[in-house]
Design a protein around this motif. Structure first.
Motif, PDB file in Angstrom:
ATOM      1  N   LYS A   1      11.635   6.040  -4.017  1.00 24.85           N
ATOM      2  CA  LYS A   1      12.466   6.930  -4.828  1.00 24.85           C
ATOM      3  C   LYS A   1      11.633   7.834  -5.736  1.00 24.85           C
ATOM      4  CE  LYS A   1      16.428   3.840  -4.878  1.00 24.85           C
ATOM      5  NZ  LYS A   1      17.292   3.002  -5.727  1.00 24.85           N
ATOM      6  N   LEU A   2      10.366   7.484  -5.937  1.00 25.29           N
ATOM      7  CA  LEU A   2       9.493   8.310  -6.777  1.00 25.29           C
ATOM      8  C   LEU A   2       9.087   9.561  -6.003  1.00 25.29           C
ATOM      9  CD1 LEU A   2       7.222   5.542  -8.353  1.00 25.29           C
ATOM     10  CD2 LEU A   2       9.259   6.606  -9.336  1.00 25.29           C
ATOM     11  N   VAL A   3       9.150  10.697  -6.656  1.00 25.50           N
ATOM     12  CA  VAL A   3       8.937  11.998  -6.010  1.00 25.50           C
ATOM     13  C   VAL A   3       7.582  12.101  -5.319  1.00 25.50           C
ATOM     14  CG1 VAL A   3       8.733  14.476  -6.432  1.00 25.50           C
ATOM     15  CG2 VAL A   3      10.516  13.157  -7.571  1.00 25.50           C
ATOM     16  N   ASN A   4       6.522  11.627  -5.937  1.00 23.90           N
ATOM     17  CA  ASN A   4       5.181  11.836  -5.402  1.00 23.90           C
ATOM     18  C   ASN A   4       4.734  10.781  -4.393  1.00 23.90           C
ATOM     19  OD1 ASN A   4       4.859  12.726  -8.656  1.00 23.90           O
ATOM     20  ND2 ASN A   4       4.344  14.232  -7.099  1.00 23.90           N
ATOM     21  N   VAL A   5       5.614   9.869  -4.031  1.00 28.46           N
ATOM     22  CA  VAL A   5       5.272   8.828  -3.062  1.00 28.46           C
ATOM     23  C   VAL A   5       5.571   9.336  -1.660  1.00 28.46           C
ATOM     24  CG1 VAL A   5       5.808   6.497  -2.253  1.00 28.46           C
ATOM     25  CG2 VAL A   5       5.611   6.953  -4.706  1.00 28.46           C
ATOM     26  N   ILE A   6       4.565   9.258  -0.791  1.00 25.96           N
ATOM     27  CA  ILE A   6       4.685   9.755   0.574  1.00 25.96           C
ATOM     28  C   ILE A   6       5.094   8.639   1.527  1.00 25.96           C
ATOM     29  CG2 ILE A   6       3.419  10.818   2.488  1.00 25.96           C
ATOM     30  CD1 ILE A   6       1.518  11.967   0.246  1.00 25.96           C
ATOM     31  N   TYR A   7       4.447   7.479   1.418  1.00 22.64           N
ATOM     32  CA  TYR A   7       4.701   6.382   2.348  1.00 22.64           C
ATOM     33  C   TYR A   7       4.342   5.071   1.667  1.00 22.64           C
ATOM     34  CZ  TYR A   7       4.628   3.701   6.701  1.00 22.64           C
ATOM     35  OH  TYR A   7       4.879   2.785   7.686  1.00 22.64           O
ATOM     36  N   VAL A   8       5.114   4.019   1.940  1.00 21.23           N
ATOM     37  CA  VAL A   8       4.872   2.690   1.380  1.00 21.23           C
ATOM     38  C   VAL A   8       4.931   1.680   2.505  1.00 21.23           C
ATOM     39  CG1 VAL A   8       5.641   0.951  -0.287  1.00 21.23           C
ATOM     40  CG2 VAL A   8       6.019   3.379  -0.766  1.00 21.23           C
ATOM     41  N   ASN A   9       4.057   0.688   2.436  1.00 17.47           N
ATOM     42  CA  ASN A   9       4.037  -0.359   3.440  1.00 17.47           C
ATOM     43  C   ASN A   9       3.668  -1.673   2.774  1.00 17.47           C
ATOM     44  OD1 ASN A   9       4.116  -1.486   6.044  1.00 17.47           O
ATOM     45  ND2 ASN A   9       1.919  -1.219   6.295  1.00 17.47           N
ATOM     46  N   GLN A  10       4.343  -2.741   3.200  1.00 16.59           N
ATOM     47  CA  GLN A  10       3.996  -4.076   2.728  1.00 16.59           C
ATOM     48  C   GLN A  10       3.134  -4.731   3.794  1.00 16.59           C
ATOM     49  OE1 GLN A  10       6.135  -8.073   1.059  1.00 16.59           O
ATOM     50  NE2 GLN A  10       7.384  -6.279   1.282  1.00 16.59           N
TER      51      GLN A  10
ATOM     52  N   THR B   1       0.866  -1.174   0.000  1.00 15.01           N
ATOM     53  CA  THR B   1       0.000   0.000   0.000  1.00 15.01           C
ATOM     54  C   THR B   1       0.901   1.222   0.000  1.00 15.01           C
ATOM     55  OG1 THR B   1      -0.182  -0.074   2.406  1.00 15.01           O
ATOM     56  CG2 THR B   1      -1.951  -1.101   1.159  1.00 15.01           C
ATOM     57  N   ALA B   2       0.465   2.236  -0.706  1.00 12.65           N
ATOM     58  CA  ALA B   2       1.264   3.453  -0.801  1.00 12.65           C
ATOM     59  C   ALA B   2       0.356   4.664  -0.721  1.00 12.65           C
ATOM     60  CB  ALA B   2       2.044   3.476  -2.117  1.00 12.65           C
ATOM     61  N   LEU B   3       0.787   5.645   0.050  1.00 11.42           N
ATOM     62  CA  LEU B   3       0.143   6.955   0.022  1.00 11.42           C
ATOM     63  C   LEU B   3       0.938   7.789  -0.970  1.00 11.42           C
ATOM     64  CD1 LEU B   3      -0.524   7.665   3.806  1.00 11.42           C
ATOM     65  CD2 LEU B   3      -2.139   6.890   2.074  1.00 11.42           C
ATOM     66  N   VAL B   4       0.219   8.413  -1.896  1.00 12.42           N
ATOM     67  CA  VAL B   4       0.869   9.219  -2.935  1.00 12.42           C
ATOM     68  C   VAL B   4       0.155  10.551  -3.048  1.00 12.42           C
ATOM     69  CG1 VAL B   4       1.632   7.182  -4.239  1.00 12.42           C
ATOM     70  CG2 VAL B   4      -0.565   8.255  -4.799  1.00 12.42           C
ATOM     71  N   GLU B   5       0.869  11.532  -3.599  1.00 11.48           N
ATOM     72  CA  GLU B   5       0.224  12.815  -3.861  1.00 11.48           C
ATOM     73  C   GLU B   5      -0.842  12.616  -4.923  1.00 11.48           C
ATOM     74  OE1 GLU B   5       3.455  15.360  -4.977  1.00 11.48           O
ATOM     75  OE2 GLU B   5       4.044  15.716  -2.900  1.00 11.48           O
ATOM     76  N   ASN B   6      -1.967  13.262  -4.740  1.00  8.53           N
ATOM     77  CA  ASN B   6      -3.078  13.158  -5.683  1.00  8.53           C
ATOM     78  C   ASN B   6      -2.826  14.144  -6.834  1.00  8.53           C
ATOM     79  OD1 ASN B   6      -5.503  12.573  -6.878  1.00  8.53           O
ATOM     80  ND2 ASN B   6      -6.740  13.699  -5.409  1.00  8.53           N
ATOM     81  N   LYS B   7      -1.907  13.744  -7.729  1.00  4.88           N
ATOM     82  CA  LYS B   7      -1.511  14.599  -8.850  1.00  4.88           C
ATOM     83  C   LYS B   7      -1.470  13.791 -10.132  1.00  4.88           C
ATOM     84  CE  LYS B   7       1.272  17.873  -6.222  1.00  4.88           C
ATOM     85  NZ  LYS B   7       2.588  18.482  -6.058  1.00  4.88           N
TER      86      LYS B   7
ATOM     87  N   LEU C   1      -1.283   3.813   7.674  1.00  2.00           N
ATOM     88  CA  LEU C   1      -0.231   4.387   6.845  1.00  2.00           C
ATOM     89  C   LEU C   1       0.041   5.791   7.344  1.00  2.00           C
ATOM     90  CD1 LEU C   1      -1.103   3.271   3.211  1.00  2.00           C
ATOM     91  CD2 LEU C   1       0.410   2.205   4.869  1.00  2.00           C
ATOM     92  N   ASP C   2       1.287   6.123   7.464  1.00  2.00           N
ATOM     93  CA  ASP C   2       1.702   7.411   8.000  1.00  2.00           C
ATOM     94  C   ASP C   2       1.999   8.377   6.862  1.00  2.00           C
ATOM     95  OD1 ASP C   2       2.570   9.448   9.608  1.00  2.00           O
ATOM     96  OD2 ASP C   2       4.394   8.445  10.266  1.00  2.00           O
ATOM     97  N   THR C   3       1.578   9.605   6.996  1.00  2.00           N
ATOM     98  CA  THR C   3       1.845  10.605   5.959  1.00  2.00           C
ATOM     99  C   THR C   3       3.221  11.225   6.101  1.00  2.00           C
ATOM    100  OG1 THR C   3       0.788  12.322   7.285  1.00  2.00           O
ATOM    101  CG2 THR C   3      -0.587  11.189   5.648  1.00  2.00           C
ATOM    102  N   ASN C   4       3.993  10.787   7.110  1.00  2.00           N
ATOM    103  CA  ASN C   4       5.365  11.297   7.309  1.00  2.00           C
ATOM    104  C   ASN C   4       5.420  12.817   7.320  1.00  2.00           C
ATOM    105  OD1 ASN C   4       6.481   8.761   7.476  1.00  2.00           O
ATOM    106  ND2 ASN C   4       6.975   8.654   5.311  1.00  2.00           N
ATOM    107  N   GLY C   5       4.434  13.461   7.906  1.00  2.00           N
ATOM    108  CA  GLY C   5       4.423  14.920   7.972  1.00  2.00           C
ATOM    109  C   GLY C   5       4.216  15.577   6.622  1.00  2.00           C
TER     110      GLY C   5
END
Length: 181
Positions: A66-75, A6-12, A161-165
């Protein structure tokens, strides 16, 4: 072996393409990919199911960061995860088979969401085995169409999932850290 990330990403625009391209470049197949907005309009959540060994899944997780718009990833692991898939299945029915399809829906806790003279549309939610089980039983009657949403998953209990600020108005500096604009 299947792995759920699961990944939190910028909605762009373009984020989904970058994530899919990462898998393509590395030669990994995406078994299921779902994306949707979260409670924050600036953040989307991706659920990616991939096949591979543990090392490959870990490598994908690190590359996603490593992708710019990725905020947090979790397996996620199977024991501490609630995962669901939704399918709509259009089944051919006759007067003789209609009752049998309705009984199968009751057994699988599926719902009939559309009725016509010659077909029923069944909605079923659950894990992959449940959906495949119902589809296998409906196949002899004649599946006209079938569509699945793909897996959505969430950790049980306190897991989140944490947004890491994450701040929508931040940019990534050379060290990969977000700094306010």
């Amino acid at each position: 072996m299947k792995h759920t990330l699961t990944a939190l990403v910028e909605n762009k625009p373009g984020v989904l393409n970058r994530v899919a391209s990462l898998f393509r470049r590395r030669g990994y197949n995406i078994d299921s990919l779902t994306v949707g907005r979260t409670h924050s309009p600036d953040i989307s959540r991706m659920t990616i199911v991939m096949e591979g060994n543990d090392m490959e899944a870990e490598r994908v997780e690190k590359n996603l960061y490593k992708l710019v718009n990725v905020i947090y990833v979790n397996q996620l692991d199977d024991e501490t995860t609630v995962a669901r898939d939704l399918a709509l299945i259009k089944v051919a029915v006759s007067n003789e088979t209609r009752a049998e399809v309705m009984q199968l829906c009751d057994i699988f806790r599926a719902r009939i969401v559309d009725v016509s003279a010659n077909s029923l549309i069944v909605e079923v939610t659950g894990d992959e085995r449940k959906i495949e089980g119902l589809a296998d039983l409906l196949r002899p009657m004649g599946i006209i169409e079938m569509v699945r949403t793909g897996v959505v998953a969430m950790g049980r209990g306190e897991h989140r999932l944490d947004t890491n600020g994450y701040q929508p108005s931040a940019r990534v500096n050379g060290n990969g850290h977000r700094t306010p604009i």
